[in-house]
Design a protein around this motif. Structure first.
Motif: not given
Length: 139
Positions: A36-53
């Motif tokens: 999974x990806x840990x993105x450092x963009x503005x929204x992902x950082x605030x949401x703590x989203x770990x990405x599975x595309x």
């Protein structure tokens, strides 16, 4: 191109997940061992989203479609869905892969995940790095 997800040697299982209040329930077909990806963009950082595309064909909303709202910003290509009741964002349609879904790994029930690896993604420089994600929503 950097490969961020090595699914070619793994068979898929069906993972189930939900928002916090469980009004929204989904399934995604993916390996037991995930990257999974840990993105450092503005929204992902605030949401703590770990990405599975994943491709559209490997994602299903089972319950709660009417309980979802959508948030967009900037280019309005990405569609960030969140539960109207608890506010959790279990998935969205990403700008990098508008033909697929980006699942919040943190919303997947853990019983079908054998292990996972987190890979850093530089979303602060999205324009320079988005092509590294493009292959993830291809069948």
């Amino acid at each position: 191109m950097t490969t961020l997800n090595n699914e070619s040697n793994q068979s898929f299982v069906t993972h189930t997940g939900s928002c916090h209040c469980k009004k929204v329930i989904f399934q995604v077909d993916a390996p037991k061992i995930l990257e999974v990806q840990d993105c450092n963009c503005s929204i992902c950082t605030k949401k703590g989203f770990l990405h599975l595309i994943v491709p559209n064909s490997r994602f299903r909303i089972l319950q709660g479609k009417d309980d979802l709202s959508v948030y967009t910003f900037n280019t309005h290509v990405a569609k960030h869905y969140f539960c109207n009741t608890c506010g959790v964002s279990p998935f969205y349609i990403p700008r990098s892969n508008p033909d697929g879904w980006d699942i919040n790994f943190r919303c997947i029930d853990p019983d079908t995940v054998e292990s996972f690896t987190v890979v850093k993604f530089d979303g602060q420089n999205w324009e320079s790095n988005a092509e590294n994600l493009a292959h993830l929503s291809k069948s």
